[in-house]
Scaffold this motif. Structure first.
Motif, short mmCIF file in Angstrom:
data_model
loop_
_atom_site.label_atom_id
_atom_site.label_comp_id
_atom_site.label_asym_id
_atom_site.label_seq_id
_atom_site.Cartn_x
_atom_site.Cartn_y
_atom_site.Cartn_z
N PRO A 79 69.51 92.92 69.72
CA PRO A 79 69.57 91.86 70.16
C PRO A 79 70.77 91.90 71.07
O PRO A 79 71.56 92.75 71.25
CB PRO A 79 69.81 91.13 68.88
CG PRO A 79 70.44 92.15 67.43
CD PRO A 79 69.45 93.67 68.36
N ALA A 80 70.44 90.71 71.95
CA ALA A 80 71.16 90.05 72.93
C ALA A 80 73.06 90.26 72.29
O ALA A 80 72.43 89.08 71.66
CB ALA A 80 71.16 88.74 73.28
N PRO A 81 73.79 90.75 72.93
CA PRO A 81 75.01 90.79 72.31
C PRO A 81 75.65 89.32 71.96
O PRO A 81 75.29 88.38 72.95
CB PRO A 81 76.01 91.43 73.26
CG PRO A 81 74.88 92.02 74.09
CD PRO A 81 73.94 91.21 73.94
N GLU A 82 76.41 88.93 70.93
CA GLU A 82 77.14 87.06 71.32
C GLU A 82 78.64 87.62 71.10
O GLU A 82 78.84 88.11 71.17
CB GLU A 82 76.89 87.48 69.45
CG GLU A 82 75.51 87.30 68.59
CD GLU A 82 74.78 86.32 68.43
OE1 GLU A 82 75.20 85.00 69.02
OE2 GLU A 82 73.75 86.53 67.85
N PRO A 83 78.07 86.27 72.47
CA PRO A 83 79.37 86.30 72.82
C PRO A 83 80.49 86.17 71.24
O PRO A 83 80.14 85.53 70.66
CB PRO A 83 79.59 84.45 73.31
CG PRO A 83 78.51 84.21 73.58
CD PRO A 83 77.51 85.28 72.58
N GLY A 84 81.46 86.65 71.80
CA GLY A 84 82.67 86.13 70.80
C GLY A 84 82.67 87.55 69.04
O GLY A 84 82.87 87.13 67.88
N SER A 85 81.80 88.28 69.91
CA SER A 85 81.56 89.19 68.94
C SER A 85 82.31 90.69 69.15
O SER A 85 82.43 91.43 70.17
CB SER A 85 80.26 89.72 68.61
OG SER A 85 79.25 90.10 70.05
N GLY A 86 82.51 91.66 68.00
CA GLY A 86 83.04 93.13 68.38
C GLY A 86 82.59 93.87 67.59
O GLY A 86 82.35 93.64 66.58
N GLY A 87 82.73 95.11 68.00
CA GLY A 87 82.01 96.19 66.65
C GLY A 87 82.91 97.63 66.67
O GLY A 87 84.11 97.49 67.78
N CYS A 88 82.92 98.26 66.06
CA CYS A 88 83.67 99.59 65.98
C CYS A 88 83.21 100.49 64.88
O CYS A 88 82.46 100.20 64.48
CB CYS A 88 85.13 98.63 65.14
SG CYS A 88 86.27 100.69 65.18
N TYR A 89 83.07 101.99 65.31
CA TYR A 89 82.57 102.89 64.08
C TYR A 89 83.51 104.25 64.23
O TYR A 89 83.95 104.34 65.52
CB TYR A 89 80.73 103.29 65.01
CG TYR A 89 80.65 104.86 63.65
CD1 TYR A 89 79.96 104.87 62.89
CD2 TYR A 89 80.77 106.02 64.83
CE1 TYR A 89 79.82 105.02 61.70
CE2 TYR A 89 80.42 106.90 63.61
CZ TYR A 89 79.90 106.68 62.30
OH TYR A 89 79.72 108.01 61.83
N LEU A 90 84.05 104.16 62.72
CA LEU A 90 84.48 105.62 62.35
C LEU A 90 83.96 105.92 62.09
O LEU A 90 83.76 106.23 61.07
CB LEU A 90 86.06 104.89 61.61
CG LEU A 90 86.98 103.97 62.21
CD1 LEU A 90 88.17 103.28 61.69
CD2 LEU A 90 87.45 104.48 63.71
#
Ligand SMILES: Cc1cc2nc3c(=O)[nH]c(=O)nc-3n(C[C@H](O)[C@H](O)[C@H](O)COP(=O)(O)OP(=O)(O)OC[C@H]3O[C@@H](n4cnc5c(N)ncnc54)[C@H](O)[C@@H]3O)c2cc1C
Length: 304
Positions: free
Chosen positions: A171-182
């Motif tokens: 889906p289109a990225p949402e403004p104000g969102s962020g992610g991280c994979y560890l």
């Protein structure tokens, strides 16, 4: 190694027809980095391999309704290095970059990583956290399912006989969102995850409160696992370190790890207590940096 024939379909319908005709004697072949190992070890003895690489259009990354369409036959290396993926979904680029080695990533496909259904698959937690959807084509036509509901056990998907995964839709990225994979492995590279953690979250406008959140755990249950209690503990709350640590404890308690050659269940739970807060913190920083006016920012993180 048993003898097999490789069949070369030119369309998805032809691949589906071949899979249906040969039933359990046939297997789709993508990069072969899982399948050929399984055949060599005699865990699988298919009579026919249906080479999906011969089907045009199953490979590539393109813009789609504000989001992205990724062909199932896209090499993991291309997902890791794609400008589109790195800009819009840095967490996915990071996860793909964690898979195996350069040599493995140059052959392995993203669809194969999903369809192999290993609980430790690196791209899967990130895809689930990003809300990805899978397009599946089979004898009854096409269907769309959330990647989250593709798995029913180690090595088992909800794909029926004759079905092929063709694409992933992000889906289109949402403004104000962020992610991280560890990822925590037992060594620096070429090793499957002992624990994988993907965190994706949104900041509420104007900022300090957590909105939507998805936390997905790899290698700590028979399938990739949404840590729903940890997610619930963050939603609607003003973000702080105490909250992140608490979410780590909750994620550890809702995980169902086993002891195996890579690590004990106790070690995996302990790693969740460390990695979940760390992933949330990095995802939160990315969400705040993305702001409300443009594409979300993200972090390209190496956990090792
Ligand atoms: C040395 C080494 C290191 C590795 N390290 C990692 C790692 O760190 N992290 C990790 O996640 N994985 C790792 N792997 C596993 C593997 O490389 C990945 O799972 C890879 O993404 C599989 O993709 P493939 O294209 O090679 O799949 P294949 O081996 O071709 O297929 C895998 C399975 O999925 C089915 N399949 C493939 N594509 C489709 C499709 N489109 N539709 C329906 N069914 C399909 C096949 O029939 C088969 O059962 C490693 C493998 C090796 C050999």
């Amino acid at each position: 190694m048993n003898k097999f024939d490789i069949l070369e379909p030119r369309t998805v319908s032809e691949a589906v027809e071949m899979l249906q005709r040969h039933g359990s004697a046939a297997r789709p072949l993508a990069g072969g980095t899982d399948l050929m190992v399984a055949i060599k070890l005699k865990h699988l003895q298919p009579r026919y391999l249906i080479n999906l690489k011969c089907v045009p259009d199953l490979d590539g990354i393109s813009l789609h309704g504000g989001g992205l369409l990724i062909g199932a036959l896209t090499r993991v290396a291309d997902v890791a290095t794609s400008d589109l993926v790195r800009r819009q979904y840095p967490m996915l680029a990071s996860a793909a970059g964690e898979l195996g080695s350069v040599q493995v990533r140059n052959v392995a496909t993203v669809g194969g990583n999903l369809c192999n259904a290993s609980p430790s698959a690196d791209t899967v937690p990130a895809l689930i956290a990003l809300g990805a959807e899978a397009r599946i084509v089979g004898p009854a036509g096409e269907r769309f399912v959330q990647v989250e509901s593709l798995f029913c056990g180690p090595g088992q998907t909800t794909l029926s006989q004759g079905e092929v995964l063709t694409h992933l839709r992000l889906p289109a990225p949402e403004p104000g969102s962020g992610g991280c994979y560890l990822k925590r492995g037992t060594r620096k590279s070429m090793d499957c995850a002992v624990v994988g953690v993907a965190a994706w979250l949104m900041s509420s406008q104007p900022g300090s409160v957590c909105g939507d959140v998805r936390i997905v755990l790899g290698a700590v249950a028979p399938t990739p696992l949404r840590a729903v209690q940890a997610e619930g503990s963050l939603q609607g709350q003003a973000m702080n370190e105490t909250l992140w640590n608490q979410a780590g404890m909750l994620a550890a308690s809702e995980s169902r790890p086993i002891d195996d050659v890579r690590g004990t269940a106790a070690y995996r739970r302990e790693m969740l207590r460390v990695l979940v807060p760390r992933a949330i913190e990095k995802a939160w920083s990315a969400a705040l940096a993305g702001g409300w006016s443009g594409l979300p920012a993200g972090t390209l993180v190496k956990a090792k």
